[in-house]
Write a protein that holds these residues in place. Structure first.
Motif, PDB file in Angstrom:
ATOM      1  N   TRP A 121     -16.204 -58.351  41.692  1.00 20.43           N
ATOM      2  CA  TRP A 121     -17.071 -57.199  42.581  1.00 20.43           C
ATOM      3  C   TRP A 121     -17.952 -56.204  42.036  1.00 20.43           C
ATOM      4  CZ3 TRP A 121     -14.000 -54.869  47.339  1.00 20.43           C
ATOM      5  CH2 TRP A 121     -13.799 -55.726  48.147  1.00 20.43           C
ATOM      6  N   GLU A 122     -18.707 -55.658  42.678  1.00 27.72           N
ATOM      7  CA  GLU A 122     -19.750 -54.690  42.331  1.00 27.72           C
ATOM      8  C   GLU A 122     -18.925 -53.537  41.756  1.00 27.72           C
ATOM      9  OE1 GLU A 122     -22.537 -54.900  41.317  1.00 27.72           O
ATOM     10  OE2 GLU A 122     -23.418 -56.611  42.466  1.00 27.72           O
TER      11      GLU A 122
ATOM     12  N   GLY B 219     -22.600 -62.371  47.869  1.00 33.33           N
ATOM     13  CA  GLY B 219     -21.951 -61.109  47.993  1.00 33.33           C
ATOM     14  C   GLY B 219     -21.683 -60.447  49.444  1.00 33.33           C
ATOM     15  N   ARG B 220     -21.110 -59.396  49.605  1.00 29.60           N
ATOM     16  CA  ARG B 220     -21.216 -58.684  50.833  1.00 29.60           C
ATOM     17  C   ARG B 220     -20.519 -57.456  50.743  1.00 29.60           C
ATOM     18  NH1 ARG B 220     -17.545 -58.767  55.411  1.00 29.60           N
ATOM     19  NH2 ARG B 220     -16.061 -59.692  54.339  1.00 29.60           N
ATOM     20  N   TRP B 221     -21.313 -56.393  51.573  1.00 33.92           N
ATOM     21  CA  TRP B 221     -20.687 -55.039  51.651  1.00 33.92           C
ATOM     22  C   TRP B 221     -19.246 -55.086  52.595  1.00 33.92           C
ATOM     23  CZ3 TRP B 221     -21.803 -50.915  48.793  1.00 33.92           C
ATOM     24  CH2 TRP B 221     -23.190 -50.920  48.106  1.00 33.92           C
TER      25      TRP B 221
ATOM     26  N   GLU C  75     -18.844 -48.863  53.545  1.00 42.51           N
ATOM     27  CA  GLU C  75     -20.087 -48.415  52.812  1.00 42.51           C
ATOM     28  C   GLU C  75     -19.852 -48.178  51.238  1.00 42.51           C
ATOM     29  OE1 GLU C  75     -21.209 -44.767  54.853  1.00 42.51           O
ATOM     30  OE2 GLU C  75     -22.004 -45.809  56.680  1.00 42.51           O
TER      31      GLU C  75
ATOM     32  N   TRP D  43     -17.755 -50.540  49.077  1.00 41.30           N
ATOM     33  CA  TRP D  43     -17.106 -51.513  48.264  1.00 41.30           C
ATOM     34  C   TRP D  43     -18.247 -52.731  48.662  1.00 41.30           C
ATOM     35  CZ3 TRP D  43     -13.568 -49.364  45.623  1.00 41.30           C
ATOM     36  CH2 TRP D  43     -12.881 -48.293  46.044  1.00 41.30           C
ATOM     37  N   LYS D  44     -18.439 -53.488  47.637  1.00 48.23           N
ATOM     38  CA  LYS D  44     -19.235 -54.570  47.870  1.00 48.23           C
ATOM     39  C   LYS D  44     -18.679 -56.004  46.915  1.00 48.23           C
ATOM     40  CE  LYS D  44     -24.119 -56.293  47.689  1.00 48.23           C
ATOM     41  NZ  LYS D  44     -24.106 -57.253  46.882  1.00 48.23           N
ATOM     42  N   GLN D  45     -18.452 -57.019  47.520  1.00 51.36           N
ATOM     43  CA  GLN D  45     -18.230 -58.421  46.735  1.00 51.36           C
ATOM     44  C   GLN D  45     -19.521 -58.589  45.750  1.00 51.36           C
ATOM     45  OE1 GLN D  45     -17.876 -60.841  50.023  1.00 51.36           O
ATOM     46  NE2 GLN D  45     -16.118 -60.131  50.469  1.00 51.36           N
TER      47      GLN D  45
ATOM     48  N   ASP E 291     -22.090 -61.005  43.491  1.00 48.85           N
ATOM     49  CA  ASP E 291     -22.730 -62.159  43.467  1.00 48.85           C
ATOM     50  C   ASP E 291     -22.198 -63.194  42.513  1.00 48.85           C
ATOM     51  OD1 ASP E 291     -25.126 -63.950  42.358  1.00 48.85           O
ATOM     52  OD2 ASP E 291     -25.956 -63.022  44.080  1.00 48.85           O
TER      53      ASP E 291
END
Length: 280
Positions: free
Chosen positions: A165-166, A195-197, A200, A202-204, A206
């Motif tokens: 995750w980011e 990846g996906r948010w 607003e 948390w972000k999965q 790449d």
């Protein structure tokens, strides 16, 4: 020779039987408890038992799932029986995994998995040198972070549909490069390759950038990977001085197949030169 064979169980078979008898309080759909959680175990059956070398495939469920459903998955159990290995389904706490960048932190997962490994070794004779950790979706996120913390914790890793995750780690604390076999669907919308948010905050991460973390650490950023087709999987493999980094893509969406885990076990056995049963 025939008389000796009929006289009693083979050594490997006897060892597994003794392990089962030593901890008859758990197994199959009865959970095995450790101080900070639980897991379920299925031991291989049939002729493969004596040749299993006490290897084990550990599996981590997705978000909101549980290990009981995984230990009831007939395709997973058949896979384990065919390979002659134990199948161990590990329970997340309240259906979640507390990897470093997760929205919630309910326990120290690194310590928890050390406890699970030690308990499985003690009560079921699992060989710590012949283990594969696989996970799906959120379980794959956890799989990536366990490898990053200490790739030597398991012999190999097979995450499916989930990476870091980011913010991605700049580097991993592991002193070794893992034997990592990642499978992902190019049509996955739940955990897309890029990846996906999640809200607003948390972000999965790449998937390719997650691989870059290991490629930098292995000092092979400029290496051109081997590419090959394996059924419906289009694979890229990088070969560090130690370990394996492999990405295999299929055209489907967000899902998991026992065949992908079986394949990872066989690839791991080949890379580590194990003399284990392979699937037909």
């Amino acid at each position: 020779m025939a008389t000796a064979w009929l006289a009693g169980p083979l050594p490997g078979e006897a060892d597994f039987a003794a392990a089962q008898a030593a901890d008859s309080s758990c197994g199959e759909e009865i959970p095995c408890k450790v101080s900070d959680g639980q897991y379920y175990v299925h031991l291989p059956k049939g002729d493969n038992l004596a040749n299993s070398a006490k290897g084990a495939i550990f599996f981590l469920h997705g978000h909101g799932g549980n290990a009981l459903n995984e230990i009831r998955n007939k395709s997973f159990l058949q896979m384990a029986d065919d390979l002659g290995v134990a199948f161990i389904a590990v329970d997340g706490l309240d259906g979640t995994w507390s990897f470093p960048t997760a929205p919630q932190h309910k326990r120290d997962e690194f310590a928890f998995f050390d406890h699970v490994l030690a308990d499985a070794e003690k009560h079921f004779g699992i060989n710590r040198e012949r283990t594969l950790l696989s996970g799906f979706s959120s379980g794959a996120f956890m799989t990536w972070y366990l490898a990053c913390d200490n790739a030597g914790r398991f012999s190999g890793y097979a995450p499916i549909a989930g990476a870091f995750w980011e913010p991605l780690p700049e580097s991993c604390t592991s002193e070794t490069i893992p034997y990592l076999f990642h499978t992902h669907g190019t049509s996955d919308q739940m955990v897309p390759m890029e990846g996906r948010w999640i809200g607003e905050r948390w972000k999965q991460g790449d998937v390719m950038k997650s691989f870059d973390v290991w490629l930098r650490q292995a000092d092979i950023e400029d290496q051109v990977p081997e590419t090959y087709q394996d059924g419906d999987l289009a694979c890229r493999r990088w070969t560090p001085r130690e370990g394996v980094l492999e990405l295999c893509l299929h055209p489907g969406g967000h899902g998991v197949k026992a065949g992908w885990i079986r394949r990872a076990w066989n690839k791991l056995a080949e890379a580590r030169h194990w003399d284990l049963i392979k699937s037909q």
